[in-house]
Scaffold this active site. Structure first.
Site, PDB file in Angstrom:
ATOM      1  N   CYS A 199       0.803  -1.226   0.000  1.00 42.59           N
ATOM      2  CA  CYS A 199       0.000   0.000   0.000  1.00 42.59           C
ATOM      3  C   CYS A 199       0.833   1.272   0.000  1.00 42.59           C
ATOM      4  CB  CYS A 199      -0.953  -0.005   1.187  1.00 42.59           C
ATOM      5  SG  CYS A 199      -2.043  -1.443   1.180  1.00 42.59           S
ATOM      6  N   HIS A 204      -2.062   8.419   6.246  1.00 44.37           N
ATOM      7  CA  HIS A 204      -2.389   7.149   5.588  1.00 44.37           C
ATOM      8  C   HIS A 204      -3.800   6.735   6.000  1.00 44.37           C
ATOM      9  CE1 HIS A 204      -1.435   3.457   3.511  1.00 44.37           C
ATOM     10  NE2 HIS A 204      -1.638   2.724   4.596  1.00 44.37           N
ATOM     11  N   GLU A 227      -0.316   5.466  13.675  1.00 48.16           N
ATOM     12  CA  GLU A 227      -0.093   6.743  12.994  1.00 48.16           C
ATOM     13  C   GLU A 227      -0.436   7.925  13.883  1.00 48.16           C
ATOM     14  OE1 GLU A 227      -0.641   8.606   8.547  1.00 48.16           O
ATOM     15  OE2 GLU A 227      -2.130   7.159   9.247  1.00 48.16           O
ATOM     16  N   LYS A 280      -8.938   8.272   2.688  1.00 48.67           N
ATOM     17  CA  LYS A 280      -9.558   6.948   2.597  1.00 48.67           C
ATOM     18  C   LYS A 280     -10.973   6.917   3.171  1.00 48.67           C
ATOM     19  CE  LYS A 280      -5.188   4.390   2.535  1.00 48.67           C
ATOM     20  NZ  LYS A 280      -4.273   5.557   2.621  1.00 48.67           N
ATOM     21  N   HIS A 314      -9.647   2.424   0.593  1.00 48.07           N
ATOM     22  CA  HIS A 314      -8.224   2.125   0.516  1.00 48.07           C
ATOM     23  C   HIS A 314      -7.933   1.549  -0.873  1.00 48.07           C
ATOM     24  CE1 HIS A 314      -4.222   1.227   1.364  1.00 48.07           C
ATOM     25  NE2 HIS A 314      -4.322   0.650   2.556  1.00 48.07           N
ATOM     26  N   PHE A 323       1.878  -3.355   3.889  1.00 43.38           N
ATOM     27  CA  PHE A 323       2.208  -4.676   4.398  1.00 43.38           C
ATOM     28  C   PHE A 323       3.673  -4.975   4.097  1.00 43.38           C
ATOM     29  CE2 PHE A 323      -2.236  -6.914   4.281  1.00 43.38           C
ATOM     30  CZ  PHE A 323      -2.659  -6.109   5.310  1.00 43.38           C
TER      31      PHE A 323
END
Length: 428
Positions: free
Chosen positions: A181, A321, A332, A350, A355, A416
């Site tokens: 991502c 993010h 975060e 998002k 996402h 990831f």
């Protein structure tokens, strides 16, 4: 804050998202602060049957070619045009559309440039999985002769970079970074390096992804990563909310045209923004979970600030993010409150577009550029009750867009595998 001599100009942007398939509609959708998630016919009967799709439909049939554009009125195939679309999976088509937009926005014509000095860096996480699934079923049901001879060039992740390079006659380096991502942001950071080292004079960089298929969506659901709000798809993506329960999967693409600031000015093109710094790091912690304290991510942010010549207090906005997952948002939030104690306004796209995986970092880079240009920070969708345990120290923009002149901003991307990327942008 010092102005760095190595700043790279963003001279064009292109974006194809569930909230809008061009810059204007995307920006309007983002500033409206309403999620575009909905149930998708191709996911009917699955544990999670909703997502955020370009044009209001998902990845189309199992051939990966996409549908007719659906309720959103955007026809992907018509936008690609010509006779080459038949050989492209949907993620490639989205990338090509965004790349064309970005090049046109930059006032450039591939027919007149020196293609040997033009690079393409296009992050993709998965590739043409729908094409792969379709052909696997054909092999099982009908035998080897039913498998498409184009399966390999349609499904490989670097197909998007290759097709964009072909369409643009870009003969410089063509790269396809895969950092999950964070891929779109990794691509932009790599493009900056290609310009800094003199390998290219111009780079078209970004990310693309389209995996709204039963197999991939169910796999994410089985992993426990997706929201299970099947009774309320539009309310499911809620970054930093106390009751967040996972992300909403989306698709899309975004591309930026990057060139040296001096070159842009020499051709009479005012930059839309400047990419002042980029930083990357790896958690080396877990395949899917972020390192809880955010120390790995912090290293990427500090590297971006260092390259830009900024200190933390120079940052006036953070594009987070913000996945809407319990672990990522907690990490975060801790990172932002620790690194930026002066509480710059925070948004997270998002909540609106879902996402978009490998495309997310590039889409959010475009959003950051637009915030710098317009002096508007879009709100986070569905954030009615922030998680005070993690976000009490953050200035989260909610409900309405916030009009505020912003000179500097940082965009975060995490993936990831523990991949962390931060991009530092400055108002031109």
């Amino acid at each position: 804050m010092t102005k760095t001599a190595g700043s790279v100009a963003v001279t064009g942007v292109g974006v194809v998202t569930p909230a809008g398939a061009d810059e204007e509609s995307f920006w309007q959708g983002l500033c409206a602060g309403r999620s575009v998630a909905s149930r998708l016919p191709e996911l009917a009967g699955q544990p999670v049957d909703f997502g955020c799709a370009v044009g209001g439909t998902g990845g189309g049939g199992r051939d990966g070619s996409g549908g007719s554009g659906g309720t959103g009125g955007f026809d992907v195939d018509a936008a690609v045009g010509g006779r080459s679309g038949w050989r492209m999976a949907r993620f490639v088509k989205l990338a090509l559309i965004a790349a064309r937009q970005a090049v046109a926005d930059a006032g450039l014509d591939p027919k007149t440039w020196d293609g040997s000095r033009v690079g393409v860096v296009l992050g993709v996480g998965v590739g043409g999985v729908s094409v792969l699934v379709d052909n696997a079923l054909k092999l099982h049901e009908q035998g080897p002769d039913a498998v498409s001879p184009l399966l390999v060039p349609m499904m490989i992740p670097n197909a998007a970079a290759g097709e964009v390079a072909i369409a643009l006659k870009a003969q410089g380096p063509s790269l396809a970074p895969a950092t999950a991502c964070a891929s779109g942001a990794t691509a932009i950071a790599a493009a900056k390096d290609l310009l800094a080292t003199g390998q290219c004079d111009l780079v078209v960089a970004g990310g693309a992804e389209s995996v709204l298929t039963p197999l991939v969506v169910t796999a994410f659901a089985r992993l426990g990563a997706l929201s299970r709000r099947t009774d309320d798809p539009a309310g499911a993506s809620r970054p930093f909310a106390a009751d967040r329960d996972g992300f909403v999967i989306g698709e899309g693409a975004a591309m930026l045209v990057l060139e040296r600031e001096s070159a842009a000015l020499a051709r009479g093109r005012a930059p839309r923004a400047l990419l002042a710094g980029a930083g990357a790091s790896t958690d080396a912690y877990h395949p899917t979970a972020p390192e809880p304290t955010g120390r790995g991510a912090q290293a990427a942010v500090e590297a971006a600030l260092g390259e830009a010549g900024w200190n933390a207090y120079d940052v006036e906005h953070v594009n987070a993010h913000g996945t809407s997952t319990p672990l990522n948002d907690a990490m975060e939030a801790a990172l932002i409150s620790r690194v930026f104690p002066h509480r710059p306004p925070v948004t997270a796209a998002k909540g609106v577009v879902g996402h978009t995986l490998a495309a997310a970092g590039a889409i959010e880079a475009v959003a950051t550029v637009l915030t710098l240009q317009h002096g508007v920070v879009p709100p986070i969708a569905n954030l009615d009750a922030p998680d005070i345990d993690i976000a009490d120290d953050l200035d989260l923009v909610v409900k309405q867009p916030r009009r505020q002149r912003v000179e500097t901003a940082v965009s975060h991307s995490f993936g990831f595998g523990g991949h962390n990327v931060a991009l530092a942008f400055r108002r031109a």
